[in-house]
Design a protein around this motif. Sequence first.
Motif, PDB file in Angstrom:
ATOM      1  N   GLY B  81       0.481  -1.607   0.414  1.00 60.95           N
ATOM      2  CA  GLY B  81       0.178  -0.114  -0.047  1.00 60.95           C
ATOM      3  C   GLY B  81       0.283   1.189  -0.299  1.00 60.95           C
ATOM      4  N   VAL B  82       2.192   1.094  -0.399  1.00 60.33           N
ATOM      5  CA  VAL B  82       2.712   2.589  -0.225  1.00 60.33           C
ATOM      6  C   VAL B  82       3.805   3.254  -1.455  1.00 60.33           C
ATOM      7  N   GLY B 222      -3.058  -7.112   4.293  1.00 59.67           N
ATOM      8  CA  GLY B 222      -3.449  -6.694   5.500  1.00 59.67           C
ATOM      9  C   GLY B 222      -4.621  -6.144   5.449  1.00 59.67           C
ATOM     10  N   GLU B 223      -5.379  -6.437   4.580  1.00 66.27           N
ATOM     11  CA  GLU B 223      -6.433  -5.957   4.582  1.00 66.27           C
ATOM     12  C   GLU B 223      -7.740  -6.213   4.657  1.00 66.27           C
ATOM     13  N   GLY B 224      -7.493  -7.434   5.235  1.00 64.74           N
ATOM     14  CA  GLY B 224      -8.421  -8.884   4.803  1.00 64.74           C
ATOM     15  C   GLY B 224      -9.066  -9.225   3.599  1.00 64.74           C
TER      16      GLY B 224
ATOM     17  N   GLN C  43      -5.330 -12.775   9.060  1.00 64.55           N
ATOM     18  CA  GLN C  43      -5.148 -11.486   7.973  1.00 64.55           C
ATOM     19  C   GLN C  43      -4.372 -10.437   7.742  1.00 64.55           C
ATOM     20  N   LYS C  44      -3.615 -10.210   8.637  1.00 62.16           N
ATOM     21  CA  LYS C  44      -2.385  -9.663   8.797  1.00 62.16           C
ATOM     22  C   LYS C  44      -1.229 -10.658   8.979  1.00 62.16           C
ATOM     23  N   ASP C  65      -3.566 -13.522   2.382  1.00 60.41           N
ATOM     24  CA  ASP C  65      -2.518 -12.299   1.249  1.00 60.41           C
ATOM     25  C   ASP C  65      -1.853 -13.243   1.435  1.00 60.41           C
ATOM     26  N   THR C  66      -1.593 -13.631  -0.159  1.00 61.33           N
ATOM     27  CA  THR C  66      -0.106 -14.135  -1.037  1.00 61.33           C
ATOM     28  C   THR C  66       0.353 -13.117  -2.036  1.00 61.33           C
TER      29      THR C  66
END
Lengths: 69, 377, 251
Positions: B81-82, B222-224, C43-44, C65-66
């Motif tokens: 996201g950066v 990290g936003e699910g 989720q993190k 997240d992959t």
Amino acid sequence: MREEWCKGCNLCLEICPRGVFITSSEISKKGFKTIKVGNEDACIGCSLCEYLCPDLVITVEEEQIAGKD
Amino acid sequence: MPERIEKSLLPPKRYFMQGNIACAEGALAAGCRFYAGYPITPSSEIMEHMARRLPEVNGVFIQMEDEIASISACIGASWAGVKSMTATSGPGFSLMLEGIGYALMTETPCVVVDVQRQGPATGQATRPGQGDIMQARWGASGDYRNIALSPWSVQEFYDLTINAFNLSEMFRVPVILLADEVVAHLKESITIKPEVLIYDRYKDKNKPPFGGELVPPMPAFGEGEALLVTGSTHNEWGVRKVLDPEVQERLNIRICEKIEMNKKEIIKIETYFADDCDFLLIAFGITARSAYYAVKLLREEDKKVGLLRLITIWPFPEEEIKEIAKPAKRVLVCEMNRGQITNEVQRVLCDKEVCGLFKTKGEAIYPQEILRRIKPL
Amino acid sequence: MSRTLYKYLREEVFPSPFCPGCGHGIIMGAILRAIDELQLDYQKMVFVSGIGCAAWIPSPHFKADTLHTLHGRAIAYATGVKLARPELKVVVISGDGDLAAIGGNHLIHAARRNIPLTVLCGNNSIYGMTGGQVSPTTPKDAFTETTPSGNQENPFDLCSLVKACGAEFVCRWTVFHIKPLIKAIIRGLTTEGFSFIDIVSPCPTQFGRRNRLPSLYHNLMDLKERGVSYEKAKGLKKEELKGKIIIGEYD
């Protein structure tokens, strides 16, 4: 056992210290000759099959008497 | 398209700044908060400035072990996201092409600055060139369209860097800034305006991140979202589909079309004395400065010469060139390489006489060289 | 319980594309059991992998997240993710060729920097996905597609390599030693700095078939026999260690 995920690699059959598993006559949707539980009562709950199955097929459950799902 | 106005980071006034520094400041003004790079002449000042400035703005800087790691880390940060950037020169750009291909396939916004020098390979590290034009367009494997911009002044290096970030976010594509060693090391006066227009990638949790529309929304880790990012051919949800011809064609055509169909919005050019010219010069980057001077001198002698300056190199300004070259009988492309843009212009103006003034000497093209070439004609 | 792990998976992509008897399937189970025991916020977490069979462990199987990257570059991408969003737990899962051949440079630098990454190497001593070519961890004299008369090169000891770079936690286990492996993964996931676990995982299809270890069972029994603890290995001579697999934590 989630049989649909079994690929018949035979590990559970060969590693089980009590010979719980046997080859099934079924062929899975993906074309594998699967394994199934042959002798549920022989299970001692060591769970080697569950931990070492590469396809997460087996869950070992304890019941009043050693039982398997 | 989510856009916002931000205050410029530096106090708005006139500065006397080096090109590379202006590029770095432009990046920061555009919202860049991650830089991963590797030293290479003549771009290292960009990295060094980012090393000093990023901690001041709560950003992250890291010098990586090579250029491949640099572009990789930038892409990783972008998915976190950066907004991220890296800078290099020709040989480093060759290494980064692998990662740029990945960014094209996964539609990852990021900015790659190539401060061109003489090549091929190590070449002349401290001497300018403009020889990475085709590498920037076709270097990565496979088919795609991308965006490359060419600044001709320090002011433009600042402005186009901001523009590069915005285009990158708007079209989810890596944008390449094709500078040259002269513009990078020149020190000139620039004006920093009080406000900056910033575009951000668009987000929508309900829509697929890799298809379904020309430029899909882009979530972050990290936003699910359980994002499936992969360089393999994938469907609109990121699921790998390496055996499906329809999926590959759909994806490949879309990543080309999202640039092709937005060419008018992306392409920037400038013309000087071109409306009534019968001899048209085409140039970009530092060469355009010399060409501009040559044109002014010729106009003083009432010679009908004009200049078309390419600011956007890719997508190639075909329609614009065709339109502007209409009155001209002859076209001369001036470039510090051996014909990379000339070939393109010849392709586009196939019915006109198009010649090239090539120089791969590690020196900028002098106005006198252009005059000497034009005068006899 | 395997059943409780299904919530971490994209069930629609199973049965997995791994060969029957692939050790990497066991690694997948071990990782999920470790995550489940720690009750980490799934989720993190971000799973980054390269190219190769081990790199397919998280992608597309994990419902998280992959980031499936290019060959050898997983650690470089992971460094970018972790530095940009330090609150995310970033785990790299890739193979021996991916991490130690083409990716070797990224491995040693990330270890040197002690970046907070957990790197799990699915080490099957071969390039499985491309048909069985030699890898930097293939044992001497082993047969592969590109060493048809036996491997003439010496393999890496990846743990020594990574430890020498300054990584915080480094160890090796095999998929046979499943319980200590799960404990090690838990330790790796909770290490503050760079952690590296070399997980010896058999490839019966490409390696086993060419080296007289045709089934997963044969391979696991072979691993059981060859394992020697790090502490014990310290006291053994080079000839005594030939053919052995050093297991446990390196310090």
